[in-house]
Design an enzyme around this catalytic site. Structure first.
Site, PDB file in Angstrom:
ATOM      1  N   LYS A   9      21.407 -49.639 -19.641  1.00  9.07           N
ATOM      2  CA  LYS A   9      22.059 -48.429 -19.470  1.00  9.07           C
ATOM      3  C   LYS A   9      22.230 -47.721 -18.065  1.00  9.07           C
ATOM      4  O   LYS A   9      21.589 -48.136 -17.168  1.00  9.07           O
ATOM      5  CB  LYS A   9      21.407 -47.251 -20.525  1.00  9.07           C
ATOM      6  CG  LYS A   9      21.300 -47.736 -22.029  1.00  9.07           C
ATOM      7  CD  LYS A   9      20.581 -46.762 -22.991  1.00  9.07           C
ATOM      8  CE  LYS A   9      20.644 -47.120 -24.295  1.00  9.07           C
ATOM      9  NZ  LYS A   9      19.856 -46.178 -25.296  1.00  9.07           N
ATOM     10  N   TYR A  49      28.206 -47.882 -31.516  1.00  7.53           N
ATOM     11  CA  TYR A  49      27.320 -46.829 -31.954  1.00  7.53           C
ATOM     12  C   TYR A  49      27.640 -46.067 -33.188  1.00  7.53           C
ATOM     13  O   TYR A  49      27.306 -45.009 -33.607  1.00  7.53           O
ATOM     14  CB  TYR A  49      27.111 -45.689 -31.098  1.00  7.53           C
ATOM     15  CG  TYR A  49      25.874 -46.008 -29.767  1.00  7.53           C
ATOM     16  CD1 TYR A  49      24.729 -46.852 -30.088  1.00  7.53           C
ATOM     17  CD2 TYR A  49      26.050 -45.855 -28.583  1.00  7.53           C
ATOM     18  CE1 TYR A  49      23.660 -46.883 -29.159  1.00  7.53           C
ATOM     19  CE2 TYR A  49      25.155 -46.240 -27.519  1.00  7.53           C
ATOM     20  CZ  TYR A  49      24.017 -46.655 -27.813  1.00  7.53           C
ATOM     21  OH  TYR A  49      23.226 -47.086 -26.718  1.00  7.53           O
ATOM     22  N   PHE A  57      23.192 -36.004 -31.351  1.00  5.62           N
ATOM     23  CA  PHE A  57      23.111 -36.413 -30.091  1.00  5.62           C
ATOM     24  C   PHE A  57      24.278 -37.241 -29.483  1.00  5.62           C
ATOM     25  O   PHE A  57      24.227 -37.663 -28.506  1.00  5.62           O
ATOM     26  CB  PHE A  57      21.729 -37.080 -30.046  1.00  5.62           C
ATOM     27  CG  PHE A  57      21.675 -38.255 -30.629  1.00  5.62           C
ATOM     28  CD1 PHE A  57      22.332 -39.592 -30.364  1.00  5.62           C
ATOM     29  CD2 PHE A  57      20.960 -38.219 -32.165  1.00  5.62           C
ATOM     30  CE1 PHE A  57      21.963 -40.609 -31.091  1.00  5.62           C
ATOM     31  CE2 PHE A  57      20.731 -39.389 -32.644  1.00  5.62           C
ATOM     32  CZ  PHE A  57      21.047 -40.425 -32.423  1.00  5.62           C
ATOM     33  N   ARG A  85      12.735 -56.276 -29.378  1.00  8.30           N
ATOM     34  CA  ARG A  85      12.426 -54.791 -29.745  1.00  8.30           C
ATOM     35  C   ARG A  85      11.012 -54.338 -29.514  1.00  8.30           C
ATOM     36  O   ARG A  85      10.765 -53.440 -28.988  1.00  8.30           O
ATOM     37  CB  ARG A  85      12.718 -54.623 -30.951  1.00  8.30           C
ATOM     38  CG  ARG A  85      14.374 -54.671 -31.722  1.00  8.30           C
ATOM     39  CD  ARG A  85      15.171 -53.486 -31.177  1.00  8.30           C
ATOM     40  NE  ARG A  85      14.534 -52.197 -31.807  1.00  8.30           N
ATOM     41  CZ  ARG A  85      15.150 -50.984 -31.554  1.00  8.30           C
ATOM     42  NH1 ARG A  85      16.637 -51.008 -31.332  1.00  8.30           N
ATOM     43  NH2 ARG A  85      14.927 -49.916 -32.262  1.00  8.30           N
ATOM     44  N   THR A  91      12.359 -45.977 -29.510  1.00 13.77           N
ATOM     45  CA  THR A  91      13.287 -45.170 -28.835  1.00 13.77           C
ATOM     46  C   THR A  91      13.026 -43.845 -28.149  1.00 13.77           C
ATOM     47  O   THR A  91      13.500 -43.761 -27.102  1.00 13.77           O
ATOM     48  CB  THR A  91      14.138 -44.634 -30.095  1.00 13.77           C
ATOM     49  OG1 THR A  91      14.476 -45.830 -30.832  1.00 13.77           O
ATOM     50  CG2 THR A  91      15.424 -44.024 -29.650  1.00 13.77           C
ATOM     51  N   ASN A 112      16.518 -43.712 -21.962  1.00 13.72           N
ATOM     52  CA  ASN A 112      15.535 -44.803 -22.517  1.00 13.72           C
ATOM     53  C   ASN A 112      16.027 -46.030 -22.061  1.00 13.72           C
ATOM     54  O   ASN A 112      15.554 -47.096 -22.368  1.00 13.72           O
ATOM     55  CB  ASN A 112      15.210 -44.701 -23.876  1.00 13.72           C
ATOM     56  CG  ASN A 112      16.331 -44.965 -24.776  1.00 13.72           C
ATOM     57  OD1 ASN A 112      17.678 -45.367 -24.364  1.00 13.72           O
ATOM     58  ND2 ASN A 112      16.168 -44.871 -25.829  1.00 13.72           N
ATOM     59  N   HIS A 115      19.475 -50.528 -24.233  1.00 14.16           N
ATOM     60  CA  HIS A 115      19.840 -50.937 -25.734  1.00 14.16           C
ATOM     61  C   HIS A 115      19.339 -52.428 -26.167  1.00 14.16           C
ATOM     62  O   HIS A 115      19.560 -53.465 -25.290  1.00 14.16           O
ATOM     63  CB  HIS A 115      21.345 -50.720 -25.693  1.00 14.16           C
ATOM     64  CG  HIS A 115      21.792 -51.176 -27.206  1.00 14.16           C
ATOM     65  ND1 HIS A 115      21.640 -50.401 -28.391  1.00 14.16           N
ATOM     66  CD2 HIS A 115      22.283 -52.527 -27.859  1.00 14.16           C
ATOM     67  CE1 HIS A 115      21.912 -51.076 -29.378  1.00 14.16           C
ATOM     68  NE2 HIS A 115      22.385 -52.551 -29.007  1.00 14.16           N
ATOM     69  N   GLU A 126      27.084 -57.368 -32.289  1.00 16.15           N
ATOM     70  CA  GLU A 126      27.087 -56.606 -31.150  1.00 16.15           C
ATOM     71  C   GLU A 126      27.365 -57.605 -29.861  1.00 16.15           C
ATOM     72  O   GLU A 126      28.148 -57.505 -29.029  1.00 16.15           O
ATOM     73  CB  GLU A 126      25.811 -56.073 -30.812  1.00 16.15           C
ATOM     74  CG  GLU A 126      25.452 -54.778 -31.521  1.00 16.15           C
ATOM     75  CD  GLU A 126      24.226 -54.016 -31.353  1.00 16.15           C
ATOM     76  OE1 GLU A 126      23.187 -54.447 -30.817  1.00 16.15           O
ATOM     77  OE2 GLU A 126      23.947 -53.085 -32.265  1.00 16.15           O
TER      78      GLU A 126
END
Ligand code: IDP
Ligand code: MG
Length: 154
Positions: A9, A49, A57, A85, A91, A112, A115, A126
């Site tokens: 990100k 998303y 948010f 993950r 998260t 964070n 993704h 994705e």
């Protein structure tokens, strides 16, 4: 083989943590099959998303994800989505375990760093949202003999 999508990100770009993220996934034994830098726009973010578009948010998340380019990657590996993950962490980075990417390098839920797809099905969806077939590479990874047992490599 299972595929999963990673996005470094804007905060990872700004903080110079793209290499660290790639390094952690590489040394786990995952196979990089696609990588590019791009600037995300509203349509792709709303699709990516989709489950969060109605949440409070979302507006901040979209603005943040457009704030600088990102690096998107497709990785492959046996049951890779779940293992990635675990490497990425919770998260909320303040609750993420030490040793995870978020646990080691981040503090804010909206900052964070990374993704990662949350299921095998979302990984598939994705990866095809961000990559064309031509951008995904098929090749033999010689290390696989030392990373997997034969039945895990199929
Ligand atoms: P994930 O990235 O761990 O899968 P999701 O629940 O899918 O987490 O949320 C997607 C992203 O939206 C998060 O990574 C984070 O950047 C942002 N986000 C989620 N919940 C919040 C929140 O409560 N405040 C601010 N940003 C949030
Ligand atoms: Mg998610």
């Amino acid at each position: 083989m299972e595929r999963t999508l990673i996005i470094a990100k804007p905060d990872a770009i700004q903080r110079g943590l793209v290499g660290e993220i790639i390094h952690r996934l590489e040394r786990k034994g995952l196979k990089l099959i696609g990588l590019k830098m791009l600037s995300l726009d509203e349509p792709i973010l709303r699709e990516h998303y989709a489950e969060h578009v109605e949440k409070s948010f979302y507006e901040g998340l979209e603005k943040f994800m457009k704030s600088s380019p990102v690096v998107v990657m497709a990785w492959e590996g046996f049951e890779c989505t779940n293992s990635v993950r675990i490497l990425v962490g919770a998260t909320n980075p303040r609750a993420a375990e030490a040793g995870t990417i978020r646990g080691d390098f981040a503090m804010g839920t909206g900052r964070n760093l990374i993704h990662a797809s949350d299921s095998k099905a979302s990984g598939q969806r994705e990866v095809s949202l961000f990559f064309t077939d031509d951008e995904l590479h098929s090749y033999d990874k010689s290390e696989y003999n030392d990373i997997y047992e034969p039945h895990e490599r199929d």
